[in-house]
Design a protein around this motif. Structure first.
Motif, PDB file in Angstrom:
ATOM      1  N   ARG A 136       0.837  -1.204   0.000  1.00 17.32           N
ATOM      2  CA  ARG A 136       0.000   0.000   0.000  1.00 17.32           C
ATOM      3  C   ARG A 136       0.871   1.252   0.000  1.00 17.32           C
ATOM      4  O   ARG A 136       0.547   2.248  -0.674  1.00 17.32           O
ATOM      5  CB  ARG A 136      -0.920  -0.007   1.217  1.00 17.32           C
ATOM      6  N   ARG A 137       1.968   1.221   0.737  1.00 17.70           N
ATOM      7  CA  ARG A 137       2.859   2.393   0.772  1.00 17.70           C
ATOM      8  C   ARG A 137       3.523   2.625  -0.577  1.00 17.70           C
ATOM      9  O   ARG A 137       3.718   3.777  -0.988  1.00 17.70           O
ATOM     10  CB  ARG A 137       3.920   2.212   1.863  1.00 17.70           C
ATOM     11  N   VAL A 138       3.876   1.535  -1.265  1.00 16.77           N
ATOM     12  CA  VAL A 138       4.483   1.681  -2.594  1.00 16.77           C
ATOM     13  C   VAL A 138       3.520   2.384  -3.541  1.00 16.77           C
ATOM     14  O   VAL A 138       3.903   3.301  -4.295  1.00 16.77           O
ATOM     15  CB  VAL A 138       4.891   0.302  -3.149  1.00 16.77           C
ATOM     16  N   LEU A 139       2.259   1.978  -3.521  1.00 13.40           N
ATOM     17  CA  LEU A 139       1.255   2.620  -4.371  1.00 13.40           C
ATOM     18  C   LEU A 139       1.081   4.083  -3.988  1.00 13.40           C
ATOM     19  O   LEU A 139       1.027   4.968  -4.855  1.00 13.40           O
ATOM     20  CB  LEU A 139      -0.073   1.870  -4.261  1.00 13.40           C
ATOM     21  N   ALA A 140       1.015   4.360  -2.683  1.00 17.92           N
ATOM     22  CA  ALA A 140       0.866   5.743  -2.219  1.00 17.92           C
ATOM     23  C   ALA A 140       2.056   6.596  -2.644  1.00 17.92           C
ATOM     24  O   ALA A 140       1.892   7.760  -3.055  1.00 17.92           O
ATOM     25  CB  ALA A 140       0.716   5.770  -0.699  1.00 17.92           C
ATOM     26  N   ASP A 141       3.244   6.023  -2.566  1.00 23.44           N
ATOM     27  CA  ASP A 141       4.451   6.758  -2.975  1.00 23.44           C
ATOM     28  C   ASP A 141       4.396   7.116  -4.457  1.00 23.44           C
ATOM     29  O   ASP A 141       4.792   8.225  -4.858  1.00 23.44           O
ATOM     30  CB  ASP A 141       5.700   5.926  -2.692  1.00 23.44           C
ATOM     31  N   ARG A 142       3.917   6.196  -5.275  1.00 22.66           N
ATOM     32  CA  ARG A 142       3.821   6.471  -6.718  1.00 22.66           C
ATOM     33  C   ARG A 142       2.847   7.609  -6.985  1.00 22.66           C
ATOM     34  O   ARG A 142       3.115   8.496  -7.817  1.00 22.66           O
ATOM     35  CB  ARG A 142       3.382   5.203  -7.462  1.00 22.66           C
ATOM     36  N   LEU A 143       1.721   7.604  -6.288  1.00 18.53           N
ATOM     37  CA  LEU A 143       0.740   8.672  -6.476  1.00 18.53           C
ATOM     38  C   LEU A 143       1.301  10.009  -6.001  1.00 18.53           C
ATOM     39  O   LEU A 143       1.117  11.049  -6.671  1.00 18.53           O
ATOM     40  CB  LEU A 143      -0.541   8.337  -5.717  1.00 18.53           C
TER      41      LEU A 143
ATOM     42  N   ILE B 195      -4.675   9.330   1.326  1.00 13.48           N
ATOM     43  CA  ILE B 195      -4.252   8.468   0.218  1.00 13.48           C
ATOM     44  C   ILE B 195      -2.733   8.511   0.041  1.00 13.48           C
ATOM     45  O   ILE B 195      -2.083   7.478  -0.123  1.00 13.48           O
ATOM     46  CB  ILE B 195      -4.958   8.888  -1.094  1.00 13.48           C
ATOM     47  N   SER B 196      -2.164   9.703   0.109  1.00 18.15           N
ATOM     48  CA  SER B 196      -0.730   9.852  -0.165  1.00 18.15           C
ATOM     49  C   SER B 196       0.141   9.312   0.963  1.00 18.15           C
ATOM     50  O   SER B 196       1.342   9.090   0.766  1.00 18.15           O
ATOM     51  CB  SER B 196      -0.390  11.324  -0.432  1.00 18.15           C
ATOM     52  N   THR B 197      -0.448   9.097   2.137  1.00 21.01           N
ATOM     53  CA  THR B 197       0.316   8.522   3.253  1.00 21.01           C
ATOM     54  C   THR B 197      -0.070   7.068   3.516  1.00 21.01           C
ATOM     55  O   THR B 197       0.335   6.498   4.528  1.00 21.01           O
ATOM     56  CB  THR B 197       0.085   9.349   4.539  1.00 21.01           C
ATOM     57  N   ALA B 198      -0.870   6.482   2.637  1.00 19.59           N
ATOM     58  CA  ALA B 198      -1.269   5.065   2.714  1.00 19.59           C
ATOM     59  C   ALA B 198      -2.166   4.763   3.915  1.00 19.59           C
ATOM     60  O   ALA B 198      -2.310   3.612   4.303  1.00 19.59           O
ATOM     61  CB  ALA B 198      -0.049   4.150   2.740  1.00 19.59           C
ATOM     62  N   LYS B 199      -2.773   5.803   4.485  1.00 16.58           N
ATOM     63  CA  LYS B 199      -3.713   5.562   5.576  1.00 16.58           C
ATOM     64  C   LYS B 199      -5.055   5.073   5.040  1.00 16.58           C
ATOM     65  O   LYS B 199      -5.809   4.394   5.742  1.00 16.58           O
ATOM     66  CB  LYS B 199      -3.904   6.836   6.404  1.00 16.58           C
ATOM     67  N   THR B 200      -5.337   5.423   3.793  1.00 12.85           N
ATOM     68  CA  THR B 200      -6.558   4.985   3.118  1.00 12.85           C
ATOM     69  C   THR B 200      -6.189   4.477   1.731  1.00 12.85           C
ATOM     70  O   THR B 200      -5.419   5.138   1.022  1.00 12.85           O
ATOM     71  CB  THR B 200      -7.561   6.150   2.986  1.00 12.85           C
ATOM     72  N   SER B 201      -6.734   3.353   1.341  1.00 10.72           N
ATOM     73  CA  SER B 201      -6.501   2.853  -0.012  1.00 10.72           C
ATOM     74  C   SER B 201      -7.411   3.586  -0.986  1.00 10.72           C
ATOM     75  O   SER B 201      -8.610   3.744  -0.719  1.00 10.72           O
ATOM     76  CB  SER B 201      -6.789   1.350  -0.085  1.00 10.72           C
ATOM     77  N   PRO B 202      -6.879   4.039  -2.109  1.00 10.47           N
ATOM     78  CA  PRO B 202      -7.732   4.712  -3.087  1.00 10.47           C
ATOM     79  C   PRO B 202      -8.625   3.707  -3.802  1.00 10.47           C
ATOM     80  O   PRO B 202      -8.309   2.515  -3.861  1.00 10.47           O
ATOM     81  CB  PRO B 202      -6.721   5.333  -4.049  1.00 10.47           C
ATOM     82  N   SER B 203      -9.716   4.166  -4.329  1.00 13.17           N
ATOM     83  CA  SER B 203     -10.541   3.325  -5.197  1.00 13.17           C
ATOM     84  C   SER B 203     -10.023   3.465  -6.624  1.00 13.17           C
ATOM     85  O   SER B 203      -9.175   4.329  -6.916  1.00 13.17           O
ATOM     86  CB  SER B 203     -12.000   3.762  -5.128  1.00 13.17           C
ATOM     87  N   ALA B 204     -10.537   2.654  -7.517  1.00 15.02           N
ATOM     88  CA  ALA B 204     -10.144   2.771  -8.923  1.00 15.02           C
ATOM     89  C   ALA B 204     -10.539   4.149  -9.463  1.00 15.02           C
ATOM     90  O   ALA B 204      -9.785   4.770 -10.226  1.00 15.02           O
ATOM     91  CB  ALA B 204     -10.793   1.666  -9.745  1.00 15.02           C
ATOM     92  N   ASP B 205     -11.721   4.654  -9.067  1.00 15.74           N
ATOM     93  CA  ASP B 205     -12.148   5.983  -9.510  1.00 15.74           C
ATOM     94  C   ASP B 205     -11.234   7.068  -8.946  1.00 15.74           C
ATOM     95  O   ASP B 205     -10.955   8.065  -9.629  1.00 15.74           O
ATOM     96  CB  ASP B 205     -13.591   6.238  -9.077  1.00 15.74           C
TER      97      ASP B 205
ATOM     98  N   PRO C 120      -3.024  10.437 -17.835  1.00 14.42           N
ATOM     99  CA  PRO C 120      -4.048   9.397 -17.993  1.00 14.42           C
ATOM    100  C   PRO C 120      -3.477   8.043 -18.425  1.00 14.42           C
ATOM    101  O   PRO C 120      -4.073   6.996 -18.147  1.00 14.42           O
ATOM    102  CB  PRO C 120      -4.977   9.973 -19.074  1.00 14.42           C
ATOM    103  N   ALA C 121      -2.318   8.062 -19.075  1.00 12.65           N
ATOM    104  CA  ALA C 121      -1.719   6.808 -19.530  1.00 12.65           C
ATOM    105  C   ALA C 121      -1.261   5.929 -18.367  1.00 12.65           C
ATOM    106  O   ALA C 121      -1.036   4.730 -18.536  1.00 12.65           O
ATOM    107  CB  ALA C 121      -0.536   7.095 -20.459  1.00 12.65           C
ATOM    108  N   GLU C 122      -1.086   6.543 -17.179  1.00  9.49           N
ATOM    109  CA  GLU C 122      -0.645   5.797 -16.012  1.00  9.49           C
ATOM    110  C   GLU C 122      -1.795   5.063 -15.304  1.00  9.49           C
ATOM    111  O   GLU C 122      -1.566   4.235 -14.414  1.00  9.49           O
ATOM    112  CB  GLU C 122       0.013   6.749 -14.997  1.00  9.49           C
TER     113      GLU C 122
ATOM    114  N   ALA D  62      -3.984  -1.580 -11.778  1.00  8.91           N
ATOM    115  CA  ALA D  62      -3.494  -2.961 -11.656  1.00  8.91           C
ATOM    116  C   ALA D  62      -2.730  -3.137 -10.350  1.00  8.91           C
ATOM    117  O   ALA D  62      -2.846  -4.173  -9.673  1.00  8.91           O
ATOM    118  CB  ALA D  62      -2.602  -3.309 -12.846  1.00  8.91           C
ATOM    119  N   SER D  63      -1.943  -2.125  -9.966  1.00  5.43           N
ATOM    120  CA  SER D  63      -1.228  -2.186  -8.688  1.00  5.43           C
ATOM    121  C   SER D  63      -2.204  -2.220  -7.520  1.00  5.43           C
ATOM    122  O   SER D  63      -2.008  -2.949  -6.543  1.00  5.43           O
ATOM    123  CB  SER D  63      -0.300  -0.973  -8.549  1.00  5.43           C
ATOM    124  N   LEU D  64      -3.272  -1.432  -7.625  1.00  8.05           N
ATOM    125  CA  LEU D  64      -4.301  -1.428  -6.582  1.00  8.05           C
ATOM    126  C   LEU D  64      -4.926  -2.809  -6.447  1.00  8.05           C
ATOM    127  O   LEU D  64      -5.107  -3.319  -5.333  1.00  8.05           O
ATOM    128  CB  LEU D  64      -5.374  -0.395  -6.926  1.00  8.05           C
ATOM    129  N   ARG D  65      -5.259  -3.427  -7.567  1.00  5.32           N
ATOM    130  CA  ARG D  65      -5.874  -4.763  -7.529  1.00  5.32           C
ATOM    131  C   ARG D  65      -4.928  -5.775  -6.906  1.00  5.32           C
ATOM    132  O   ARG D  65      -5.355  -6.683  -6.182  1.00  5.32           O
ATOM    133  CB  ARG D  65      -6.263  -5.198  -8.942  1.00  5.32           C
TER     134      ARG D  65
END
Length: 282
Positions: free
Chosen positions: A13-20, A48-58, A70-72, A78-81
């Motif tokens: 989750r932190r890796v995803l938050a770091d990317r965002l 979201i940016s600190t990984a305290k909450t997981s983002p939704s796909a939207d 938008p290309a990202e 896919a990382s979220l899933r």
């Protein structure tokens, strides 16, 4: 997602938050600007940016639009899933019975060419006899599953063992010596299972190691795990099933396997330990 799902889930989750967060920084957007662009309260951006909450796909779609990337979107979703799929509570996986859980992993077994498995609790499923499997799954069913489809689940696991003999696959199994003596089921069932280990260990594509019970060992027993090629690790815990795909974490389990394999005995020494255990059940 349960907090007991191990630090692996939180790390993902932190890796995803770091990317965002890096994406918004590259776009020159601070928290307030991102919130305004997405129509959110600033606290949501912070969570979201600190990984305290997981983002939704939207949420990810909105974030990517705001950053002009938008290309990202597809890659990040896919990382979220992947994060969402890492931790599966047993009761959710098995709510419709044990057969479904056994069937779900078949595609993974069929596409894998190199298997590494370590068990500190019981004989790995690919090496189990029908009777041993029935005892294992019956114990699981009685403890946490209301649907009784044990017979069907056993049949699926037995059928899955064909991967031992098909294709160009190689297998390395490690078990703690205590597994040989765990007393699961009857003495006859346990002895039959140990005889099966002796037979499978003779296959040219199978390596079987036993980690002896002794003082001064370099590493204590850990949770049982399977490594599928270099792409995925499955870990079975008391409360759930953990899937790990991050390369750095897969590598950690691979290193642990090497350490345990170095501690194990193989070949004639492993067969001697198994034979001694068989004698005790005679």
């Amino acid at each position: 997602m349960p907090s007991s799902g191990s630090s692996s889930v939180q790390a993902a989750r932190r890796v995803l938050a770091d990317r965002l967060r890096e994406m918004s920084k590259d776009a020159g957007l601070d928290g307030k600007s991102m919130a305004a662009a997405c129509g959110w309260h600033p606290s949501k951006v912070s969570r979201i940016s600190t990984a305290k909450t997981s983002p939704s796909a939207d949420d990810i779609r909105a974030w990517c639009r705001a950053c002009g990337k938008p290309a990202e979107t597809d890659d990040l979703i896919a990382s979220l899933r992947a994060v969402e799929g890492m931790w599966v509570e047993w009761r959710r996986m098995e709510r419709s019975g044990l057969r479904r859980a056994q069937t779900a992993v078949l595609p993974l077994f069929e596409r894998t060419r190199r298997f590494r498995a370590y068990s500190s609790w019981f004989v790995p499923g690919l090496l189990q006899t029908h009777g041993y499997t029935e005892d294992v799954l019956r114990a699981v069913q009685q403890r946490r599953v209301t649907v009784d489809d044990v017979a069907d689940a056993v049949a699926v696991r037995m059928e899955r063992q064909r991967v031992l003999y098909e294709g160009q696959r190689c297998f390395a199994f490690l078990v703690e010596e205590s597994v040989l003596w765990n007393g699961l089921g009857s003495a006859e069932t346990q002895a039959e299972q140990l005889e099966r280990l002796l037979g499978v260990s003779a296959l040219p594509n199978v390596s079987l190691g036993v980690v002896p019970t002794r003082l001064g060992r370099a590493r204590m027993p850990v949770e049982g795990f399977w490594i599928f090629d270099t792409a995925q690790v499955n870990v079975e815990l008391v409360s759930g099933h953990l899937t790990i795909t991050q390369p750095s974490e897969v590598a950690m389990y691979a290193d642990t396997f090497i350490t345990l394999a170095d501690m194990a005995v193989h070949g004639a020494k492993a067969r001697a330990l198994i034979s001694r255990a068989i004698t005790s059940f005679a």
